[in-house]
Scaffold this motif. Structure first.
Motif, PDB file in Angstrom:
ATOM      1  N   ARG A 293      35.022   3.572  49.625  1.00  0.00           N
ATOM      2  CA  ARG A 293      34.384   3.674  49.286  1.00  0.00           C
ATOM      3  C   ARG A 293      32.715   2.515  49.192  1.00  0.00           C
ATOM      4  O   ARG A 293      31.327   2.940  49.648  1.00  0.00           O
ATOM      5  N   HIS A 294      32.636   1.482  48.430  1.00  0.00           N
ATOM      6  CA  HIS A 294      32.197   0.894  47.552  1.00  0.00           C
ATOM      7  C   HIS A 294      31.691  -0.302  48.838  1.00  0.00           C
ATOM      8  O   HIS A 294      32.869  -1.391  48.161  1.00  0.00           O
ATOM      9  N   GLN A 295      31.371  -0.359  50.150  1.00  0.00           N
ATOM     10  CA  GLN A 295      31.552  -0.964  51.094  1.00  0.00           C
ATOM     11  C   GLN A 295      30.004  -2.559  51.531  1.00  0.00           C
ATOM     12  O   GLN A 295      30.562  -3.289  51.594  1.00  0.00           O
ATOM     13  N   GLN A 296      29.081  -1.691  50.946  1.00  0.00           N
ATOM     14  CA  GLN A 296      27.890  -2.344  51.111  1.00  0.00           C
ATOM     15  C   GLN A 296      26.886  -2.419  50.276  1.00  0.00           C
ATOM     16  O   GLN A 296      26.384  -1.865  49.802  1.00  0.00           O
ATOM     17  N   GLU A 297      26.758  -4.082  49.458  1.00  0.00           N
ATOM     18  CA  GLU A 297      25.363  -4.275  48.462  1.00  0.00           C
ATOM     19  C   GLU A 297      24.772  -4.221  49.285  1.00  0.00           C
ATOM     20  O   GLU A 297      24.694  -4.796  50.140  1.00  0.00           O
ATOM     21  N   GLY A 298      22.725  -3.758  48.750  1.00  0.00           N
ATOM     22  CA  GLY A 298      21.968  -3.957  48.811  1.00  0.00           C
ATOM     23  C   GLY A 298      21.223  -3.499  48.845  1.00  0.00           C
ATOM     24  O   GLY A 298      21.232  -2.804  46.845  1.00  0.00           O
ATOM     25  N   VAL A 299      20.017  -3.469  48.842  1.00  0.00           N
ATOM     26  CA  VAL A 299      18.624  -3.168  48.096  1.00  0.00           C
ATOM     27  C   VAL A 299      18.009  -1.506  49.046  1.00  0.00           C
ATOM     28  O   VAL A 299      17.815  -2.257  50.389  1.00  0.00           O
ATOM     29  N   PHE A 300      18.120  -0.423  48.701  1.00  0.00           N
ATOM     30  CA  PHE A 300      17.635   0.403  49.953  1.00  0.00           C
ATOM     31  C   PHE A 300      15.917   1.430  49.555  1.00  0.00           C
ATOM     32  O   PHE A 300      15.145   1.045  48.218  1.00  0.00           O
ATOM     33  N   ALA A 301      15.110   2.038  49.819  1.00  0.00           N
ATOM     34  CA  ALA A 301      13.683   2.089  49.333  1.00  0.00           C
ATOM     35  C   ALA A 301      13.735   3.930  50.175  1.00  0.00           C
ATOM     36  O   ALA A 301      13.863   3.045  51.451  1.00  0.00           O
ATOM     37  N   SER A 302      13.262   3.909  49.401  1.00  0.00           N
ATOM     38  CA  SER A 302      12.275   5.836  50.285  1.00  0.00           C
ATOM     39  C   SER A 302      11.207   6.064  49.643  1.00  0.00           C
ATOM     40  O   SER A 302      11.182   6.719  47.930  1.00  0.00           O
ATOM     41  N   GLY A 303      10.091   5.446  50.442  1.00  0.00           N
ATOM     42  CA  GLY A 303       9.126   6.050  49.503  1.00  0.00           C
ATOM     43  C   GLY A 303       8.877   4.856  48.181  1.00  0.00           C
ATOM     44  O   GLY A 303       8.936   3.788  48.434  1.00  0.00           O
ATOM     45  N   ALA A 304       8.545   5.556  47.143  1.00  0.00           N
ATOM     46  CA  ALA A 304       8.511   5.073  45.612  1.00  0.00           C
ATOM     47  C   ALA A 304       9.784   4.194  44.807  1.00  0.00           C
ATOM     48  O   ALA A 304      10.046   3.681  44.196  1.00  0.00           O
ATOM     49  N   THR A 305      10.559   5.055  45.611  1.00  0.00           N
ATOM     50  CA  THR A 305      12.231   4.920  44.981  1.00  0.00           C
ATOM     51  C   THR A 305      13.017   4.109  45.687  1.00  0.00           C
ATOM     52  O   THR A 305      13.293   3.744  46.888  1.00  0.00           O
ATOM     53  N   HIS A 306      13.557   3.077  44.685  1.00  0.00           N
ATOM     54  CA  HIS A 306      14.810   2.016  44.932  1.00  0.00           C
ATOM     55  C   HIS A 306      15.724   2.309  44.821  1.00  0.00           C
ATOM     56  O   HIS A 306      16.433   2.633  43.787  1.00  0.00           O
ATOM     57  N   THR A 307      16.909   1.589  45.248  1.00  0.00           N
ATOM     58  CA  THR A 307      18.232   1.538  45.447  1.00  0.00           C
ATOM     59  C   THR A 307      18.730   0.389  45.279  1.00  0.00           C
ATOM     60  O   THR A 307      18.811  -0.286  46.542  1.00  0.00           O
ATOM     61  N   LEU A 308      19.660  -0.581  43.846  1.00  0.00           N
ATOM     62  CA  LEU A 308      20.210  -0.988  44.048  1.00  0.00           C
ATOM     63  C   LEU A 308      21.785  -0.748  44.085  1.00  0.00           C
ATOM     64  O   LEU A 308      21.763   0.256  42.894  1.00  0.00           O
ATOM     65  N   VAL A 323      10.788   2.150  40.887  1.00  0.00           N
ATOM     66  CA  VAL A 323      10.072   0.568  40.247  1.00  0.00           C
ATOM     67  C   VAL A 323      10.305  -0.408  41.872  1.00  0.00           C
ATOM     68  O   VAL A 323      11.248  -0.393  42.495  1.00  0.00           O
ATOM     69  N   PRO A 324       9.834  -1.962  41.475  1.00  0.00           N
ATOM     70  CA  PRO A 324      10.260  -2.772  42.792  1.00  0.00           C
ATOM     71  C   PRO A 324      11.717  -3.037  42.557  1.00  0.00           C
ATOM     72  O   PRO A 324      12.227  -3.184  41.634  1.00  0.00           O
ATOM     73  N   ALA A 325      11.846  -3.573  43.912  1.00  0.00           N
ATOM     74  CA  ALA A 325      13.153  -4.303  44.199  1.00  0.00           C
ATOM     75  C   ALA A 325      13.362  -5.156  42.960  1.00  0.00           C
ATOM     76  O   ALA A 325      14.805  -5.027  42.544  1.00  0.00           O
ATOM     77  N   GLN A 326      12.446  -6.118  42.330  1.00  0.00           N
ATOM     78  CA  GLN A 326      13.217  -6.604  41.402  1.00  0.00           C
ATOM     79  C   GLN A 326      13.319  -6.834  39.864  1.00  0.00           C
ATOM     80  O   GLN A 326      14.328  -6.640  39.884  1.00  0.00           O
ATOM     81  N   THR A 327      12.573  -5.197  39.566  1.00  0.00           N
ATOM     82  CA  THR A 327      13.373  -4.777  38.442  1.00  0.00           C
ATOM     83  C   THR A 327      14.318  -4.442  38.399  1.00  0.00           C
ATOM     84  O   THR A 327      15.585  -4.617  37.291  1.00  0.00           O
ATOM     85  N   LEU A 328      15.339  -3.391  39.480  1.00  0.00           N
ATOM     86  CA  LEU A 328      16.225  -3.463  39.763  1.00  0.00           C
ATOM     87  C   LEU A 328      17.192  -4.833  39.473  1.00  0.00           C
ATOM     88  O   LEU A 328      18.175  -4.291  39.333  1.00  0.00           O
ATOM     89  N   LYS A 329      16.764  -5.442  40.071  1.00  0.00           N
ATOM     90  CA  LYS A 329      17.598  -6.585  40.519  1.00  0.00           C
ATOM     91  C   LYS A 329      18.062  -6.978  38.951  1.00  0.00           C
ATOM     92  O   LYS A 329      19.061  -7.870  38.680  1.00  0.00           O
ATOM     93  N   THR A 330      17.039  -7.541  38.290  1.00  0.00           N
ATOM     94  CA  THR A 330      16.687  -8.133  36.695  1.00  0.00           C
ATOM     95  C   THR A 330      18.049  -6.553  36.195  1.00  0.00           C
ATOM     96  O   THR A 330      18.531  -7.774  34.730  1.00  0.00           O
ATOM     97  N   PHE A 331      17.897  -6.048  36.350  1.00  0.00           N
ATOM     98  CA  PHE A 331      18.613  -4.515  35.609  1.00  0.00           C
ATOM     99  C   PHE A 331      20.005  -5.539  35.699  1.00  0.00           C
ATOM    100  O   PHE A 331      20.695  -5.574  35.119  1.00  0.00           O
TER     101      PHE A 331
END
Length: 339
Positions: A293-308, A323-331
């Motif tokens: 199931r878990h095959q793709q690492e990455g960052v995805f955006a939809s409007g103001a919502t980012h998913t990492l 939040v910006p993608a960089q914030t999710l990367k920091t977490f």
């Protein structure tokens, strides 16, 4: 958790996005008793806390009926009809989706019921916090001013009501900015835009039609929450816990974001750790890594919502937030397994 697995998070947010405008800090019941801040009484420019407290207070003292529309820079749009009743202490709402699959969602304080006609199912869950804007658990908290600045930038009419236009500008690159339309007499937010670092609108949430102080009663909405005969009730089994108890921690905190709550869902094998800076929220979902199931690492955006999405040893981490993608990367880079 796969990318598609976080879509319900996004859909739920759109259905309840009116909370950005009306609920304003679920759980701060005592705010209605607070007097207006001195600066507001004297006609001076309000601070960021004074603006947010005013908006929060309005949500606990105004009943209304309205049509609410959420649109994003990607072209996605969602709309709903809302009935909101409150008495200064309790809140009950009915939200009927006008786009997408037919749905009716009711919220009575922390109890949430979603009626799904096509499957004759009612989904029941408890939400200690809806994770919506703004997350002022403590009205006296002044830390928001360390990360956002507020200023009034004009007047406009929204849905027939005169509103102050307030700009909330972030003081760093870890969060987005906001432009808020606050109804002049009460402070109720009637429109909100989420802005990127260049001032572009990522997402807009607004009432297209609104009737303030409408004759909508808590008792009437509560009666409508009764489960129809023949319908099945599905209860979300979420157990409150702590990240430390589940063996997780952050190597370093992310500036301004404080942990709000943590839940595990044994049936799904998922842990959710929630953070907020008072305006924006971030959720970290952790589950066992499954290569099928878990095959793709990455960052995805939809409007103001980012998913990492990211693999951490034998675990799969999904970070979601407005939040910006960089914030999710920091977490994600700070998250570590302690046992």
């Amino acid at each position: 958790m796969s990318r598609t697995a976080v879509l319900p998070f996004r859909v739920a947010r759109l259905r309840l996005a009116h909370g950005l405008l009306a609920l304003c800090a679920f759980g701060a019941v005592g705010l209605a008793a607070h007097a207006a801040p001195p600066a507001a009484r004297e006609g001076k420019e309000r601070t960021v806390n004074e603006w947010l407290q005013r908006m929060q207070k309005a949500s606990y003292n105004r009943s209304y009926i309205g049509t609410f529309v959420v649109s994003s820079s990607t072209g996605a749009m969602s709309s709903a009809r809302i009935w909101h009743a409150c008495d200064g202490q309790r809140q009950v709402e009915r939200v009927e989706s006008l786009s997408g699959a037919p749905r009716q969602t009711f919220r009575r304080d922390d109890e949430v019921l979603t009626f799904v006609p096509e499957s004759r199912t009612v989904r029941s869950e408890q939400r200690e916090s809806l994770g919506l804007f703004p997350e002022l658990q403590d009205p006296a908290d002044t830390t928001i001013a360390q990360f956002y600045a507020a200023r009034r930038v004009g007047n406009e009419r929204v849905a027939g009501y005169d509103a102050d236009v307030v700009q909330l500008a972030p003081k760093d690159s870890l969060r987005f900015g906001y432009r808020i339309w606050s109804e002049k007499k009460s402070g109720l937010v009637v429109k909100l835009q989420t802005l990127d670092g260049d001032g572009n609108v990522l997402e807009q949430a607004a009432f297209s039609e609104l009737q303030l102080d409408a004759p909508v009663r808590i008792s009437k909405l509560s009666q409508m929450m009764a489960v129809p005969e023949g319908w099945r009730v599905e209860k979300t089994q979420a157990q409150k816990t702590t990240a430390a108890a589940e063996g997780w921690s952050l190597k370093a905190s992310v500036a301004g974001f404080r942990p709000q709550s943590c839940y595990k869902r044994p049936a799904e094998g998922v842990l959710q750790w929630i953070f907020s800076d008072g305006l924006a929220s971030v959720s970290l979902f952790v589950e066992a890594y499954d290569p099928s199931r878990h095959q793709q690492e990455g960052v995805f955006a939809s409007g103001a919502t980012h998913t990492l999405t990211r693999r951490v040893q034998d675990w799969w981490v999904t970070a979601v937030g407005e939040v910006p993608a960089q914030t999710l990367k920091t977490f994600a880079l700070s998250l570590e397994r302690k046992r």
